[in-house]
Design a protein around this motif. Structure first.
Motif, PDB file in Angstrom:
ATOM      1  N   LEU A 189       2.992  -1.331  -8.751  1.00  0.00           N
ATOM      2  CA  LEU A 189       3.755  -2.357  -9.449  1.00  0.00           C
ATOM      3  C   LEU A 189       3.879  -3.538  -8.506  1.00  0.00           C
ATOM      4  O   LEU A 189       4.707  -3.549  -7.592  1.00  0.00           O
ATOM      5  N   GLN A 190       3.006  -4.516  -8.678  1.00  0.00           N
ATOM      6  CA  GLN A 190       2.897  -5.620  -7.741  1.00  0.00           C
ATOM      7  C   GLN A 190       3.886  -6.722  -8.068  1.00  0.00           C
ATOM      8  O   GLN A 190       4.336  -6.871  -9.212  1.00  0.00           O
ATOM      9  N   ALA A 191       4.202  -7.515  -7.028  1.00  0.00           N
ATOM     10  CA  ALA A 191       5.222  -8.552  -7.173  1.00  0.00           C
ATOM     11  C   ALA A 191       4.771  -9.687  -8.082  1.00  0.00           C
ATOM     12  O   ALA A 191       5.599 -10.397  -8.644  1.00  0.00           O
ATOM     13  N   GLN A 192       3.472  -9.890  -8.246  1.00  0.00           N
ATOM     14  CA  GLN A 192       2.982 -10.992  -9.071  1.00  0.00           C
ATOM     15  C   GLN A 192       3.057 -10.680 -10.562  1.00  0.00           C
ATOM     16  O   GLN A 192       2.535 -11.442 -11.383  1.00  0.00           O
ATOM     17  N   GLY A 224       5.694   4.322  -1.642  1.00  0.00           N
ATOM     18  CA  GLY A 224       5.726   3.238  -0.675  1.00  0.00           C
ATOM     19  C   GLY A 224       6.277   1.962  -1.263  1.00  0.00           C
ATOM     20  O   GLY A 224       6.447   1.813  -2.490  1.00  0.00           O
ATOM     21  N   MET A 225       6.537   1.020  -0.373  1.00  0.00           N
ATOM     22  CA  MET A 225       7.080  -0.279  -0.762  1.00  0.00           C
ATOM     23  C   MET A 225       6.502  -1.337   0.169  1.00  0.00           C
ATOM     24  O   MET A 225       6.289  -1.084   1.364  1.00  0.00           O
ATOM     25  N   GLU A 226       6.234  -2.510  -0.388  1.00  0.00           N
ATOM     26  CA  GLU A 226       5.689  -3.625   0.384  1.00  0.00           C
ATOM     27  C   GLU A 226       6.509  -4.879   0.108  1.00  0.00           C
ATOM     28  O   GLU A 226       6.807  -5.196  -1.050  1.00  0.00           O
ATOM     29  N   SER A 227       6.864  -5.584   1.175  1.00  0.00           N
ATOM     30  CA  SER A 227       7.639  -6.809   1.069  1.00  0.00           C
ATOM     31  C   SER A 227       6.800  -7.982   1.580  1.00  0.00           C
ATOM     32  O   SER A 227       6.172  -7.880   2.643  1.00  0.00           O
ATOM     33  N   ALA A 274       9.108 -11.274  -2.199  1.00  0.00           N
ATOM     34  CA  ALA A 274       8.814 -10.409  -3.335  1.00  0.00           C
ATOM     35  C   ALA A 274       8.602  -8.987  -2.840  1.00  0.00           C
ATOM     36  O   ALA A 274       8.276  -8.758  -1.673  1.00  0.00           O
ATOM     37  N   LEU A 275       8.793  -8.032  -3.742  1.00  0.00           N
ATOM     38  CA  LEU A 275       8.642  -6.619  -3.437  1.00  0.00           C
ATOM     39  C   LEU A 275       7.607  -6.002  -4.366  1.00  0.00           C
ATOM     40  O   LEU A 275       7.508  -6.362  -5.548  1.00  0.00           O
ATOM     41  N   SER A 276       6.838  -5.048  -3.816  1.00  0.00           N
ATOM     42  CA  SER A 276       5.883  -4.269  -4.587  1.00  0.00           C
ATOM     43  C   SER A 276       6.128  -2.789  -4.304  1.00  0.00           C
ATOM     44  O   SER A 276       6.514  -2.420  -3.193  1.00  0.00           O
ATOM     45  N   PHE A 277       5.880  -1.953  -5.319  1.00  0.00           N
ATOM     46  CA  PHE A 277       6.111  -0.520  -5.202  1.00  0.00           C
ATOM     47  C   PHE A 277       4.826   0.225  -5.560  1.00  0.00           C
ATOM     48  O   PHE A 277       4.116  -0.172  -6.509  1.00  0.00           O
ATOM     49  N   ILE A 318       5.694   0.170   4.004  1.00  0.00           N
ATOM     50  CA  ILE A 318       5.916   1.544   4.438  1.00  0.00           C
ATOM     51  C   ILE A 318       5.419   2.470   3.345  1.00  0.00           C
ATOM     52  O   ILE A 318       5.620   2.221   2.150  1.00  0.00           O
ATOM     53  N   LEU A 319       4.739   3.541   3.764  1.00  0.00           N
ATOM     54  CA  LEU A 319       4.234   4.556   2.849  1.00  0.00           C
ATOM     55  C   LEU A 319       4.678   5.907   3.387  1.00  0.00           C
ATOM     56  O   LEU A 319       4.304   6.289   4.502  1.00  0.00           O
TER      57      LEU A 319
END
Length: 386
Positions: free
Chosen positions: A249-252, A214-217, A231-234, A203-204
């Motif tokens: 800020l990626q989950a990896q 935004g945030m990505e799961s 994992a979550l990324s912002f 979602i952005l």
């Protein structure tokens, strides 16, 4: 514009009364209306929802775009990482119709990583688009997009190649007035007792007309009997018009920051920094395995010069790699490509030369390719004088 929200009191009043219930029915209806309108909890929720909706409308927010294009101006427009090639290549295309579009292309390549021959067919209209490619090794790739309306679009991407696992990605985008949603799944398997594959949701949201967050799961479950990983990324993006800054800020364990600037009317520049942190196994003095933190960073600076018939792109990174690319349009249907890369650390160099030809299947298409007619068949004013 987003549909106006209806409070719970308005919702209860809009419901038609139940007929022929006598005094008991009337009493029940009065009790129901009194509950919806006088209950403190529902009154508070309605007021908060109404205030949020009014505040969002007063901000004049715009759609922030998609998550995959969070740093599009730098990574896809200025930098040439996705355009580089080596050896000799030729692309020959023939367009039979423009509205709806129908085009076939032949690709030839020598001395590079591209297949020696590939055939591509593309057909589409305002709502549906399909593209398929097959090469000399019988590797098949395809892409299908369908737009349900101006907000929703579904996508399907697949790949079949010898010696490789088949790939299938199903994706859906929803773009509202001030936010974007994206759901995708990679190689899904719904036949087993539990889901197998990769599932991504993002979602952005626009916070202000210029700032969006935004945030990505990501959920991954690939091996049977092994619990899945999540994992979550912002991400954040600030668009000031003539310059754009973004951060991820990626989950990896990676942090990516980019900055794009419109230097002049035909000049764009960008810089991107990537910091990757990870764990690397090693042996201590007692020859016992231990893990130590390893940080790898890379910074790339690039510029793009766009003129009437030519586009120049150049970039240099902190690892000693210098790249350059020229796209020159000799005629409206004839283009030349030149790509070069020098790696100072590895002491290697790659050079690529390309030619693109476009042919028209009819006189009407030829006039459109030469800029004398638009997609609707109307003549372009002043095109004969150009």
């Amino acid at each position: 514009m987003a549909a106006p929200q209806m409070s719970m009191g308005e919702l209860s009043k809009s419901l038609a009364p139940v007929p022929n219930l006598g005094n008991a029915g009337n009493a029940h209806e009065e009790q129901r209306d009194g509950f919806w309108s006088s209950n403190p909890m529902f009154t508070f929720v309605n007021n908060v929802a109404r205030s949020i909706q009014q505040h969002r409308q007063s901000l004049d927010l715009i759609n922030p775009g998609t998550m995959e294009n969070i740093n599009k101006e730098v990574a896809k427009d200025v930098f040439l990482n996705q355009m580089q090639f080596s050896g000799l290549r030729a692309d020959i295309s023939k367009t039979f119709a423009m509205n709806p579009i129908f085009q076939v292309s032949h690709g030839l390549s020598i001395g590079g990583q591209l297949p020696a021959y590939s055939f591509t067919a593309m057909v589409g209209n305002e709502k549906t688009f399909f593209q398929g490619t097959i090469d000399n090794e019988f590797s098949l790739t395809g892409r299908f997009n369908h737009s349900w309306d101006k907000h929703s679009i579904s996508k399907l991407t697949f790949q079949l190649a010898q010696g490789q696992q088949p790939m299938c990605q199903i994706e859906h985008d929803y773009q509202a007035n001030d936010f974007s949603l994206n759901f995708k799944t990679l190689n899904p398997n719904f036949l087993d007792d539990t889901y197998k594959g990769v599932m991504v949701g993002s979602i952005l949201q626009s916070i202000t007309p210029k700032l969006s967050l935004g945030m990505e799961s990501v959920y991954s479950s690939l091996q049977p009997g092994v619990p899945g990983d999540a994992a979550l990324s912002f991400v954040g993006r600030y668009n000031a018009g003539d310059w754009i800054a973004s951060a991820q800020l990626q989950a990896q364990g990676a942090f990516v920051a980019s900055f794009w600037r419109k230097v002049a009317k035909n000049v764009e520049a960008g810089i991107e920094t990537t910091v990757q942190a990870g764990m690397q196994p090693t042996l201590n003095e007692l020859m016992q395995p231990v893990y130590q933190t390893v940080v790898d960073a890379n910074t790339t600076i690039g510029a793009k010069y766009e003129f009437r018939q030519s586009i120049y792109r150049g970039q240099v990174d902190s690892k000693g790699q210098v790249s350059f690319m020229l796209e020159h349009r000799v005629l409206p249907t004839v283009g030349l490509l030149f790509s070069a890369t020098i790696d100072q650390i590895k002491n290697t160099a790659n050079i690529g030369c390309g030619l693109s030809l476009e042919f028209a299947g009819s006189e009407e298409v030829m006039m459109m390719q030469n800029g004398m007619m638009d997609a609707n068949g109307n003549p372009v004013e002043g095109a004969q004088l150009a």
